[in-house]
Enzyme design. Structure first.
Site, PDB file in Angstrom:
ATOM      1  N   SER A   1     -29.780 -30.229  22.385  1.00  0.00           N
ATOM      2  CA  SER A   1     -28.563 -30.017  23.173  1.00  0.00           C
ATOM      3  C   SER A   1     -28.520 -28.584  23.675  1.00  0.00           C
ATOM      4  O   SER A   1     -28.845 -27.642  22.946  1.00  0.00           O
ATOM      5  CB  SER A   1     -27.324 -30.297  22.316  1.00  0.00           C
TER       6      SER A   1
ATOM      7  N   ASP B   1     -22.027 -36.208  19.558  1.00  0.00           N
ATOM      8  CA  ASP B   1     -23.388 -35.724  19.793  1.00  0.00           C
ATOM      9  C   ASP B   1     -24.450 -36.696  19.277  1.00  0.00           C
ATOM     10  O   ASP B   1     -25.638 -36.458  19.449  1.00  0.00           O
ATOM     11  CB  ASP B   1     -23.564 -34.364  19.102  1.00  0.00           C
TER      12      ASP B   1
ATOM     13  N   GLN C   1     -22.762 -33.512  28.534  1.00  0.00           N
ATOM     14  CA  GLN C   1     -23.742 -32.673  27.857  1.00  0.00           C
ATOM     15  C   GLN C   1     -25.004 -32.557  28.697  1.00  0.00           C
ATOM     16  O   GLN C   1     -25.442 -33.543  29.286  1.00  0.00           O
ATOM     17  CB  GLN C   1     -24.095 -33.252  26.486  1.00  0.00           C
TER      18      GLN C   1
END
Length: 288
Positions: free
Chosen positions: A229, A207, A279
């Site tokens: 996110s 991430d 993502q």
């Protein structure tokens, strides 16, 4: 590998964060580091949730995929409770669901699938282009330490050895590019042999720069945007070690509606694809 006492110490702190406290059967509690962003880092809650799932699965079954949603921003000053549901244990696969709870509300939801090792077809793609090796590149803090605004980022730079191949959107003197942004990374010290520990650390690190690839295609800086996110997915293809070098290649195929889609791939030094991630995130322009 070459390590420093500071790097190993900070890595130990990071790995302790991924070693959850068990409160009851299928119920765990995690914490955030003293140096933390205003909201809990998404990779942290994803890595901790995967630990909670993996603790309920037989050791000979390894995670091969995860799918998750970020529901609310987490408060790093308060603990996070992880509740695991044992959805199914079949002959080859085990499925788990984990809900991360803070202040009585869900902040994150994860589904993960684990598989017993099996034989099958094998093939793999390599990186899009040849890149300099990690030993040819400066460590990350030598390039961005002067502009780093977060003590948490500086701590991560010590716990994880990162070497930027390309100028990321949070570095100076960069221009928009349609090419991937890439970085070498490995743990800043030695890790135990437990495969779950390596997978959870990779989940944490996945991430770090993934959503930045959306901004990389524009003449903007991540510091001028509102970013968060929304969901996260990973597939694990081959065994790996996080204390070996891995190349992280991130690229964004699309952005619209205040959202951006990013895809990432992790390769070994030999060019073997070991994990893929996707993502979607919130990427909002500053309001007038």
């Amino acid at each position: 590998m070459t390590t420093t006492p500071a790097g190993q110490a900070d890595l130990d702190v990071l790995m302790d964060l991924l070693d959850l406290e068990q409160l009851e059967i299928d119920l765990y509690r995690g914490a955030s580091p003293p140096e933390s962003p205003p909201r809990v880092f998404g990779g942290q809650v994803a890595g901790q949730a995967l630990v909670a799932a993996g603790r309920t699965v037989e050791a000979d079954r390894h995670v091969h995929s995860l799918h998750a949603y970020f529901i609310r921003g987490g408060d790093p000053s308060r603990p996070i409770v992880y509740r695991t549901e044992r959805v199914r244990d079949g002959q080859s696969f085990s499925t788990r669901r984990v809900l991360a709870i803070q202040n009585g509300k869900a902040i994150f939801a994860l589904s993960a699938s684990f598989q017993l090792a099996q034989q099958g077809l094998e093939h793999s793609v390599g990186p899009r282009a040849a890149v300099p090796g990690p030993d040819e590149l400066p460590v990350l803090h030598q390039r961005v330490e002067a502009t780093a605004r977060s003590q948490w980022l500086k701590w991560i730079n010590r716990a994880v050895d990162m070497r930027l191949v390309d100028e990321h959107p949070w570095t100076e003197d960069r221009v928009a590019t349609d090419e991937p942004i890439r970085a070498w990374m490995r743990a800043g010290g030695k890790l135990p042999d437990d495969p779950l520990r390596h997978v959870c650390l990779l989940t944490y690190l996945s991430d770090l720069s993934l959503l930045s690839s959306v901004v990389a295609r524009h003449d903007l800086s991540t510091t001028s945007l509102q970013m968060a996110s929304l969901d996260h997915a990973m597939w694990f293809h081959q065994p790996f070690r996080m204390d070996d070098w891995l190349l992280y290649e991130c690229w964004s195929p699309a952005a619209s509606g205040g959202r951006g889609l990013a895809q990432g791939r992790f390769f070994t030094e030999e060019g073997t694809l070991i994990a893929t991630t996707m993502q979607e995130g919130l990427v909002r322009l500053p309001r007038p």
